[in-house]
Design a protein around this motif. Sequence first.
Motif, PDB file in Angstrom:
ATOM      1  N   ALA A  49      -1.570 102.997  27.909  1.00 50.06           N
ATOM      2  CA  ALA A  49      -0.579 103.308  26.870  1.00 50.06           C
ATOM      3  C   ALA A  49      -0.683 104.764  26.433  1.00 50.06           C
ATOM      4  CB  ALA A  49      -0.773 102.391  25.670  1.00 50.06           C
ATOM      5  N   GLU A  50      -1.925 105.247  26.249  1.00 47.91           N
ATOM      6  CA  GLU A  50      -2.105 106.653  25.870  1.00 47.91           C
ATOM      7  C   GLU A  50      -1.729 107.571  27.016  1.00 47.91           C
ATOM      8  OE1 GLU A  50      -6.237 105.916  24.819  1.00 47.91           O
ATOM      9  OE2 GLU A  50      -5.825 106.804  22.857  1.00 47.91           O
ATOM     10  N   GLY A  51      -2.027 107.118  28.254  1.00 43.35           N
ATOM     11  CA  GLY A  51      -1.690 107.934  29.417  1.00 43.35           C
ATOM     12  C   GLY A  51      -0.194 108.154  29.556  1.00 43.35           C
ATOM     13  N   SER A  52       0.600 107.148  29.177  1.00 40.48           N
ATOM     14  CA  SER A  52       2.053 107.288  29.286  1.00 40.48           C
ATOM     15  C   SER A  52       2.594 108.379  28.366  1.00 40.48           C
ATOM     16  CB  SER A  52       2.733 105.959  28.956  1.00 40.48           C
ATOM     17  OG  SER A  52       2.546 105.616  27.595  1.00 40.48           O
ATOM     18  N   LEU A  53       1.815 108.736  27.328  1.00 47.26           N
ATOM     19  CA  LEU A  53       2.252 109.802  26.422  1.00 47.26           C
ATOM     20  C   LEU A  53       2.416 111.130  27.156  1.00 47.26           C
ATOM     21  CD1 LEU A  53       0.029 109.132  23.265  1.00 47.26           C
ATOM     22  CD2 LEU A  53       2.499 108.796  23.471  1.00 47.26           C
ATOM     23  N   ILE A  54       1.651 111.313  28.216  1.00 43.68           N
ATOM     24  CA  ILE A  54       1.733 112.564  28.976  1.00 43.68           C
ATOM     25  C   ILE A  54       3.133 112.732  29.546  1.00 43.68           C
ATOM     26  CG2 ILE A  54       0.784 113.868  30.926  1.00 43.68           C
ATOM     27  CD1 ILE A  54      -1.828 112.317  30.534  1.00 43.68           C
ATOM     28  N   PHE A  55       3.674 111.650  30.143  1.00 38.30           N
ATOM     29  CA  PHE A  55       5.003 111.718  30.733  1.00 38.30           C
ATOM     30  C   PHE A  55       6.070 111.862  29.655  1.00 38.30           C
ATOM     31  CE2 PHE A  55       2.468 109.264  33.786  1.00 38.30           C
ATOM     32  CZ  PHE A  55       2.627 110.053  34.908  1.00 38.30           C
ATOM     33  N   ILE A  56       5.917 111.117  28.561  1.00 38.85           N
ATOM     34  CA  ILE A  56       6.907 111.162  27.490  1.00 38.85           C
ATOM     35  C   ILE A  56       6.980 112.565  26.892  1.00 38.85           C
ATOM     36  CG2 ILE A  56       7.506 110.266  25.222  1.00 38.85           C
ATOM     37  CD1 ILE A  56       6.122 107.645  26.041  1.00 38.85           C
ATOM     38  N   THR A  57       5.809 113.167  26.690  1.00 34.92           N
ATOM     39  CA  THR A  57       5.757 114.503  26.094  1.00 34.92           C
ATOM     40  C   THR A  57       6.483 115.524  26.962  1.00 34.92           C
ATOM     41  OG1 THR A  57       3.630 113.996  25.054  1.00 34.92           O
ATOM     42  CG2 THR A  57       4.201 116.315  25.298  1.00 34.92           C
ATOM     43  N   LEU A  58       6.214 115.487  28.253  1.00 38.50           N
ATOM     44  CA  LEU A  58       6.846 116.427  29.181  1.00 38.50           C
ATOM     45  C   LEU A  58       8.356 116.221  29.207  1.00 38.50           C
ATOM     46  CD1 LEU A  58       6.002 118.630  31.241  1.00 38.50           C
ATOM     47  CD2 LEU A  58       6.135 116.867  32.993  1.00 38.50           C
ATOM     48  N   LEU A  59       8.785 114.954  29.199  1.00 38.21           N
ATOM     49  CA  LEU A  59      10.212 114.641  29.240  1.00 38.21           C
ATOM     50  C   LEU A  59      10.935 115.172  28.008  1.00 38.21           C
ATOM     51  CD1 LEU A  59      12.743 113.068  30.241  1.00 38.21           C
ATOM     52  CD2 LEU A  59      11.829 111.086  29.009  1.00 38.21           C
ATOM     53  N   ILE A  60      10.372 114.875  26.840  1.00 37.86           N
ATOM     54  CA  ILE A  60      11.031 115.286  25.598  1.00 37.86           C
ATOM     55  C   ILE A  60      11.110 116.801  25.502  1.00 37.86           C
ATOM     56  CG2 ILE A  60      10.806 115.300  23.086  1.00 37.86           C
ATOM     57  CD1 ILE A  60       9.644 112.507  23.273  1.00 37.86           C
ATOM     58  N   THR A  61      10.012 117.471  25.823  1.00 31.04           N
ATOM     59  CA  THR A  61      10.031 118.934  25.761  1.00 31.04           C
ATOM     60  C   THR A  61      11.069 119.508  26.702  1.00 31.04           C
ATOM     61  OG1 THR A  61       7.660 118.940  25.264  1.00 31.04           O
ATOM     62  CG2 THR A  61       8.626 121.016  25.971  1.00 31.04           C
ATOM     63  N   GLY A  62      11.129 118.973  27.924  1.00 30.31           N
ATOM     64  CA  GLY A  62      12.095 119.464  28.895  1.00 30.31           C
ATOM     65  C   GLY A  62      13.525 119.261  28.430  1.00 30.31           C
ATOM     66  N   ALA A  63      13.802 118.069  27.868  1.00 30.50           N
ATOM     67  CA  ALA A  63      15.158 117.770  27.406  1.00 30.50           C
ATOM     68  C   ALA A  63      15.575 118.698  26.266  1.00 30.50           C
ATOM     69  CB  ALA A  63      15.246 116.312  26.960  1.00 30.50           C
ATOM     70  N   VAL A  64      14.618 119.063  25.429  1.00 32.37           N
ATOM     71  CA  VAL A  64      14.927 119.930  24.288  1.00 32.37           C
ATOM     72  C   VAL A  64      15.049 121.386  24.718  1.00 32.37           C
ATOM     73  CG1 VAL A  64      14.002 120.862  22.138  1.00 32.37           C
ATOM     74  CG2 VAL A  64      13.902 118.401  22.567  1.00 32.37           C
ATOM     75  N   VAL A  65      14.167 121.837  25.594  1.00 38.22           N
ATOM     76  CA  VAL A  65      14.112 123.254  25.948  1.00 38.22           C
ATOM     77  C   VAL A  65      15.247 123.680  26.864  1.00 38.22           C
ATOM     78  CG1 VAL A  65      12.774 124.968  27.243  1.00 38.22           C
ATOM     79  CG2 VAL A  65      11.643 123.513  25.561  1.00 38.22           C
ATOM     80  N   LEU A 106      -2.157 117.088  25.878  1.00 37.38           N
ATOM     81  CA  LEU A 106      -0.780 116.907  25.419  1.00 37.38           C
ATOM     82  C   LEU A 106      -0.167 118.233  24.965  1.00 37.38           C
ATOM     83  CD1 LEU A 106      -0.923 113.534  23.438  1.00 37.38           C
ATOM     84  CD2 LEU A 106       0.059 113.964  25.702  1.00 37.38           C
ATOM     85  N   LEU A 107      -0.967 119.080  24.326  1.00 37.71           N
ATOM     86  CA  LEU A 107      -0.482 120.405  23.948  1.00 37.71           C
ATOM     87  C   LEU A 107      -0.070 121.184  25.189  1.00 37.71           C
ATOM     88  CD1 LEU A 107       0.013 122.746  22.003  1.00 37.71           C
ATOM     89  CD2 LEU A 107      -2.437 123.296  22.156  1.00 37.71           C
ATOM     90  N   GLY A 108      -0.914 121.119  26.217  1.00 39.51           N
ATOM     91  CA  GLY A 108      -0.578 121.791  27.467  1.00 39.51           C
ATOM     92  C   GLY A 108       0.706 121.249  28.076  1.00 39.51           C
ATOM     93  N   GLN A 109       0.896 119.918  28.006  1.00 43.06           N
ATOM     94  CA  GLN A 109       2.095 119.313  28.558  1.00 43.06           C
ATOM     95  C   GLN A 109       3.347 119.696  27.759  1.00 43.06           C
ATOM     96  OE1 GLN A 109       2.126 117.320  31.582  1.00 43.06           O
ATOM     97  NE2 GLN A 109       0.261 118.535  31.549  1.00 43.06           N
ATOM     98  N   VAL A 110       3.191 119.826  26.450  1.00 41.91           N
ATOM     99  CA  VAL A 110       4.317 120.277  25.617  1.00 41.91           C
ATOM    100  C   VAL A 110       4.800 121.644  26.096  1.00 41.91           C
ATOM    101  CG1 VAL A 110       4.948 121.111  23.329  1.00 41.91           C
ATOM    102  CG2 VAL A 110       3.747 118.941  23.562  1.00 41.91           C
ATOM    103  N   LEU A 111       3.871 122.550  26.322  1.00 38.29           N
ATOM    104  CA  LEU A 111       4.234 123.895  26.776  1.00 38.29           C
ATOM    105  C   LEU A 111       4.752 123.863  28.215  1.00 38.29           C
ATOM    106  CD1 LEU A 111       1.267 125.941  25.252  1.00 38.29           C
ATOM    107  CD2 LEU A 111       3.561 125.605  24.310  1.00 38.29           C
ATOM    108  N   GLN A 112       4.140 123.039  29.061  1.00 37.48           N
ATOM    109  CA  GLN A 112       4.605 122.931  30.448  1.00 37.48           C
ATOM    110  C   GLN A 112       6.025 122.396  30.533  1.00 37.48           C
ATOM    111  OE1 GLN A 112       0.333 121.587  32.368  1.00 37.48           O
ATOM    112  NE2 GLN A 112       2.199 120.829  33.309  1.00 37.48           N
ATOM    113  N   GLY A 113       6.414 121.540  29.585  1.00 38.72           N
ATOM    114  CA  GLY A 113       7.749 120.962  29.614  1.00 38.72           C
ATOM    115  C   GLY A 113       8.852 122.000  29.579  1.00 38.72           C
ATOM    116  N   ALA A 114       8.520 123.204  29.155  1.00 35.91           N
ATOM    117  CA  ALA A 114       9.512 124.282  29.128  1.00 35.91           C
ATOM    118  C   ALA A 114       9.987 124.647  30.522  1.00 35.91           C
ATOM    119  CB  ALA A 114       8.918 125.510  28.435  1.00 35.91           C
TER     120      ALA A 114
END
Length: 464
Positions: A49-65, A106-114
């Motif tokens: 469940a926590e691991g899935s947060l990695i994908f969700i974080t990247l997706l949301i950041t990408g959709a926003v950026v 997760l912080l790294g994934q937030v930035l990578q989502g850009a």
Amino acid sequence: MTVTLESPVRIGKPALGALGALALALGTLQAVVEPSLPLLQHDLGIGPAEGSLIFITLLITGAVVAPIAGKLGDRYGGRRVLVVLMTVVSAGGLISSVAPNLPVLLLGQVLQGAMVGALPLSFILVRKHLPPGQTQVAVGVVSGLFTGGSLVGMLIAGPIAEGLSRHWMFAIPTIAIIAATLVVARSMPDDPPAESGPRIDWLGVILLSCTLIALVLGFMAVTGGGLSPLATGAVTVVVAALATGWVAVERRVSSPMVDLRMLASPAMWSSCVVTLLMSLGFGMTVYLVPQLFSVSAEDYGFGADSSDIGLFLLPATIAGIAAGTVAGMASRRFGARAVITAGTIVTAGTLIVLSSLHDATWQLIVARALIGFAVSVSATALLASTATAVAAKDTGIATSLLVVTRVVGVALGAQAGGVILEAGTDPASDLPTEATFTTGFIIAGVIAALSLLVVRVMKKGTQP
């Protein structure tokens, strides 16, 4: 004051090659998490469940950026915004490479989502520095290499993580991104800002971002179960209110983030609807096929493990890479509308056939490769036609909206596939029935086929 580039400087092979290399490195960095998730969960001491947060974080950041990057690229120039964005992505990759725990990762994934914003920015550059025919081919090559990076990422993640460490599977693609960005900065001609004057519509940016976040998280919460009808209604109201507020703001400001007149044009809205429908069907396929592979061979499946499934999906990934180049050349020769129609027919037809023919491994492998190729061809043709159909100043925001639509559509389709399997699970065996997979493939095929109704309303002039 408006600055117009009357005689754009043509980009050479080094600059175009650097854009392609950057797309390849970005796709690689994006894909390394999926095959190595079990290892990450073990190293970081987290559960699925926590691991899935990695994908969700990247997706949301990408959709926003993506739409923000596209708008800023239209306003201030694609090259300079791309360099800034890649600086953010590189920082994210380096943070992910040294992450000692989940919050830092997760912080790294937030930035990578850009990184999702790199595609519309690349399209701005090729639109400004290449003639229309070559623009289509270049868009196809860049899109194909981004998809190709996914293949590279899936293949190298395991060996690098096991042979070196999980840290290097983030670090190596990040180093490649930094190198490619430096080459782009040096070899790509500068593209002056398209316009200046009114301030950026930051309220519109915030409202669109909040709408996308609420849509993705709300859909996941609703389809995940556990929400009461009242809570489901509240989620729907929140998404609708945010979307309505965004439209109201865009209609009133002098320089909107998205020109609603552009969005309402047949070329734009039809492209968005076709992209959404195709992505929903594709997302369901992406989820259903691996699940069917993994069902025990003692039942109706094939008992494949993660390594087997990765090999089975390899042809589909290769097909996706080839599709980018093929779509660009085919659109140039036959027109985008014809290419999109053909891709839609192949996708819908293959899914309908797959609903009854899924008794052998080769059937699933071939079907998944055909669907991956057809969807990628259609998506690239839509991007290429949109990039040349709208005004040059709107290239970034128009193509970024299509990129976001595709990302969100695939995510929602995959979630819908999970809901279908969950609803058809046999309590006795705790497995979905075979009929459930049949139903899922039929629904995905029907959704994809609906795209044909929208393609019909596209002007034949959609083809440049």
